[in-house]
Design an enzyme around this catalytic site. Sequence first.
Site, short mmCIF file in Angstrom:
data_model
loop_
_atom_site.label_atom_id
_atom_site.label_comp_id
_atom_site.label_asym_id
_atom_site.label_seq_id
_atom_site.Cartn_x
_atom_site.Cartn_y
_atom_site.Cartn_z
CG ASN A 32 25.24 7.25 7.47
OD1 ASN A 32 26.24 7.82 7.93
ND2 ASN A 32 25.24 5.95 7.19
CE1 TYR A 141 38.50 2.88 2.98
CE2 TYR A 141 40.90 2.86 3.06
CZ TYR A 141 39.71 3.56 2.98
OH TYR A 141 39.73 4.93 2.90
N GLY A 268 46.32 -6.85 7.14
CA GLY A 268 46.04 -6.02 5.98
C GLY A 268 46.73 -4.68 6.00
#
Length: 519
Positions: A32, A141, A268
């Site tokens: 995309n 993720y 994270g």
Amino acid sequence: MKILVTGGAGFIASHVVDLYLERGQKVVVVDNLSTGRVSNLNPNAVFYQMDIRSPQLAEVFKKERPDIVNHHAAQMDVRRSVADPIYDSDVNIIGSLNLIECAKLYDVQHFIYISSGGAVYGEPEYLPCDEEHPIKPICQYGASKHTVEHYLYMYRENYGLGYTVLRYPNVYGPRQDPQGEAGVVAIFIGKMLTGDQVTINGDGEQQRDFVYVADCAEANLLALNDLQRSGIYNLGSGEGTSVNEIFATLRGIIGYEQDPIYGPPKVGETRRIYLNAERAIQDLGWKKRWSLEDGLRETVRYFRSAEMVEPVALPSVGRSSAQTVAGAPVDGPQKGQPSQREALGEAARGDGDELRVLEELGQRLESLPFSKRWPADLLDIALRAVRARGGSIIILDQAKKIIGAAASFQGVTHELNPKELQMMLDRGLAGWVTQHGRAALISNTLEDARWATKEWEQAEASARSVISVPLFFEGRVSAVLTLTRENHDCFTHNDLALVSSLAAMTSVSQEGIQLPVAV
């Protein structure tokens, strides 16, 4: 074999596409262009500008009938996954499931999936991590990437879809974008080469497993050798390298003289992670061939010679598939150029709203199908977006025959006669853009042979600046948008990125719609 590669305009997958084509495979790319670059696309691959979540993805499978799917496309930014886990799961889980369903429906033989060895294991219980290490991701993720592995197991057991999962380490190398969702190597090189200050998150002693992109591409080729086997494989060096070590090595290669700034650690982020790749070595015959220093030197050499441009992130306007669209790259950002938001603000400074132009385009795209006036409407928006003096848009069919056009010069609309149209394709900039499938920025039309002066411009044939960008439909250039400004050196790279984004946004919004409409 025919292989469909998602994310094939991106950093790693474009290298995979190149290697597949070199070895005689047929390749179809679905991307995309949210983070991928048109310049990364191999011209020998069939290209579809499409989001993996699009309902039109099934039409690509129906038409192309791939034997293999190689799935690299992903939301890969750990920080964004933490800030927006819904979006992260939408792309990485729902998008992947859409792809897996298409693979099942159209009898794909094998599915190669790119997972994350740096994120799925969480904080390691032992090092280096092998494939039997407990899966305990500490970021969204890592969770979304691992979830797809369960779906692949399920689809093999229930439907016979074979799979290979490659858990990547920290991959670096040519084509990684230092301005986008990049790893530390690309970010550091980009900063160092422009003389900017480097910021290290945390104390810099966090360790990662760094592997050069060519080695990872090789694993994707080796995965084709035994399609009857399904399995999960780590790729890695088995050794940890600290961020401080990466900084010091690059500093020596580049000759960078500044000291880094140390900022807060990222939420994270795993403290130490490196991978045991013995299974890939034994089953796939994979081997890490590039040393860290050789890979870093080659990456620096690429960045010194490459043309990079800062991508422009679009707001969520228009069709849902157009989440973010990057401009087609031509030239790199120069030191002192404005930021993305400054560039957008400059483009929309007429009423102080920097997103006005993009929102206006989005509103028009909402009213699909396009009327016969859509080329002229797009041209009008683009002209005002960058305060261009004149411009044109030509519409092409599958045979690259011109079937429509619109032009404007000094506020006057012009009809282009067949002779002028053909000249634009035969020896003009539009022809070059059509042939190469990439955007162009000309600083001085009198010094660039690609520019052909039109009849109504003859009286004022002085030096001008020009931007020309392609629009894509079903993997081909289906229209070319060209804009001009008086005098040379008037357009900036941010202007180019903005116009490329408008064109790309229009292309994405026309999935499933017959683009060429005679004006």
